[in-house]
Design an enzyme around this catalytic site. Structure first.
Site, PDB file in Angstrom:
ATOM      1  N   HIS A  66       0.821  -1.220   0.000  1.00 47.79           N
ATOM      2  CA  HIS A  66       0.000   0.000   0.000  1.00 47.79           C
ATOM      3  C   HIS A  66       0.854   1.269   0.000  1.00 47.79           C
ATOM      4  O   HIS A  66       0.329   2.352  -0.234  1.00 47.79           O
ATOM      5  CB  HIS A  66      -1.006  -0.004   1.154  1.00 47.79           C
ATOM      6  CG  HIS A  66      -0.447   0.416   2.466  1.00 47.79           C
ATOM      7  ND1 HIS A  66      -0.030  -0.482   3.417  1.00 47.79           N
ATOM      8  CD2 HIS A  66      -0.226   1.648   2.976  1.00 47.79           C
ATOM      9  CE1 HIS A  66       0.415   0.206   4.467  1.00 47.79           C
ATOM     10  NE2 HIS A  66       0.304   1.481   4.225  1.00 47.79           N
ATOM     11  N   ASP A 115      -0.160  -7.522   1.947  1.00 49.31           N
ATOM     12  CA  ASP A 115       0.313  -6.146   1.816  1.00 49.31           C
ATOM     13  C   ASP A 115       1.841  -6.137   1.799  1.00 49.31           C
ATOM     14  O   ASP A 115       2.484  -5.673   2.728  1.00 49.31           O
ATOM     15  CB  ASP A 115      -0.250  -5.329   2.991  1.00 49.31           C
ATOM     16  CG  ASP A 115       0.027  -3.842   2.845  1.00 49.31           C
ATOM     17  OD1 ASP A 115       0.502  -3.428   1.778  1.00 49.31           O
ATOM     18  OD2 ASP A 115      -0.225  -3.108   3.823  1.00 49.31           O
ATOM     19  N   SER A 213       4.694   1.985   8.134  1.00 51.42           N
ATOM     20  CA  SER A 213       4.295   0.919   7.210  1.00 51.42           C
ATOM     21  C   SER A 213       5.475   0.438   6.401  1.00 51.42           C
ATOM     22  O   SER A 213       6.304   1.240   5.970  1.00 51.42           O
ATOM     23  CB  SER A 213       3.227   1.438   6.238  1.00 51.42           C
ATOM     24  OG  SER A 213       1.982   1.408   6.857  1.00 51.42           O
ATOM     25  N   GLY A 214       5.529  -0.870   6.179  1.00 47.45           N
ATOM     26  CA  GLY A 214       6.599  -1.460   5.394  1.00 47.45           C
ATOM     27  C   GLY A 214       7.825  -1.791   6.225  1.00 47.45           C
ATOM     28  O   GLY A 214       8.720  -2.482   5.759  1.00 47.45           O
TER      29      GLY A 214
HETATM   30  C1  4AZ Z   1       0.249   3.898   8.538  1.00 46.62           C
HETATM   31  O1  4AZ Z   1      -0.588   4.644   8.047  1.00 46.62           O
HETATM   32  C2  4AZ Z   1      -0.049   3.211   9.823  1.00 46.62           C
HETATM   33  N1  4AZ Z   1      -1.216   2.014  14.557  1.00 46.62           N
HETATM   34  C3  4AZ Z   1       0.882   2.348  10.359  1.00 46.62           C
HETATM   35  C4  4AZ Z   1       0.605   1.713  11.551  1.00 46.62           C
HETATM   36  C5  4AZ Z   1      -0.597   1.922  12.196  1.00 46.62           C
HETATM   37  C6  4AZ Z   1      -1.527   2.782  11.665  1.00 46.62           C
HETATM   38  C7  4AZ Z   1      -1.244   3.444  10.470  1.00 46.62           C
HETATM   39  C8  4AZ Z   1      -0.863   1.196  13.479  1.00 46.62           C
HETATM   40  O2  4AZ Z   1       1.333   3.711   7.974  1.00 46.62           O
END
Ligand code: 4AZ
Length: 263
Positions: A66, A115, A213-214
């Site tokens: 994503h 993902d 993320s990632g």
């Molecule tokens: C994000 O948007 C994201 N609390 C990563 C982790 C979490 C929420 C959003 C977990 O990259």
């Protein structure tokens, strides 16, 4: 009284100049020592950090699928492969353009898909003390209660949501799939499938957040998952959601990489 209040403030400020001081932010965690996580990659578009990633092969970074969707179409990210950015002006150890992005076959918003995305770098990164690989360790599940570390440049304040200048790490605890899918948690929105795992803490003070993320989830020294997301940050009932690096995911990675990663 006024005097006391200002001296107290000064003391707190002084204490926080010490390297060991980590403020009690909602998402918790601590800054990592420079170059202690030499496998960390930062996916950047126009020099701005978007997502974390992990160098799993000199020419390949593993990240979340994503992360591609969140950026303007048709642009290839630059991968800053770095250990720690002490200040915004201190750039990454090495910065490489990406050549191609390979999201997990059929990655959609379908909860059964993964993902996961592979990013091929334009040229192999030169491995040295500050740039090293981290091999995924396939794991089909993680038991509730397992302690894992999550690392990233993600937001440290759920209300601000801007990336952190420094690389941080927090220890989260795996939550059972049953509890995570229960009505007071995610209530099956999204469904926490076998390929996913929830992790957080009972107080909601330790969590990953936007920009993480990632990035890697390391459990008992094994690279076992990637940050996928979750609703909000730092809410005990809405813990972080992680993609498990299952044997199926590992087999997919092997098929895409030129050679199986060295053990
Ligand atoms: C994000 O948007 C994201 N609390 C990563 C982790 C979490 C929420 C959003 C977990 O990259």
């Amino acid at each position: 009284l006024k005097m006391t209040a200002s001296s107290l403030l000064f003391l707190v400020a002084a204490a926080c100049l010490m390297p060991a001081c980590s403020s009690e932010e909602v998402i918790g965690g601590r800054e990592v020592a420079p170059h202690s996580r030499p496998f960390m990659a930062s996916l950047q578009y126009h020099g701005e950090h978007v997502c974390g990633g992990v160098l799993i092969h000199p020419q390949w970074v593993l990240t979340a699928a994503h992360c591609h969707h969140r950026t303007p179409r048709g642009q290839a990210p630059t991968l800053g492969i770095t250990a720690v950015r002490a200040t915004p002006s201190q750039g990454p150890v090495t910065s490489l353009p990406s050549l191609k992005l390979i999201p997990f076959s059929g990655f959609t918003s379908d909860p059964e898909s993964h993902d996961i995305m592979l990013v091929k770098l334009h040229a192999p990164a030169k491995l040295n003390k500050q740039v090293q690989l981290l091999q995924p360790r396939p794991r089909d599940d993680l038991r509730a209660g397992t302690k894992c570390r999550v690392t990233g440049w993600g937001a440290t304040d759920p209300d601000v949501l801007s990336p952190s200048d420094t690389l941080r790490e927090v220890t989260v605890t795996v939550i059972s799939r049953k509890l995570c899918n229960s009505p007071s948690y995610y209530n099956h929105q999204p469904v926490i499938t076998k390929g996913l795992v929830c992790a957080g803490d009972a107080q909601g003070q330790k969590d990953s957040c936007q920009g993480d993320s990632g990035g890697p989830l390391v459990c008992g020294g094994a690279f076992s998952g990637l940050v996928s997301g979750g609703l909000k940050c730092g809410d005990a009932k809405k813990p972080g959601v992680y993609t498990l690096l299952t044997r199926k995911v590992q087999a997919w990675i092997r098929r895409k990489l030129p050679r199986p990663p060295a053990e």
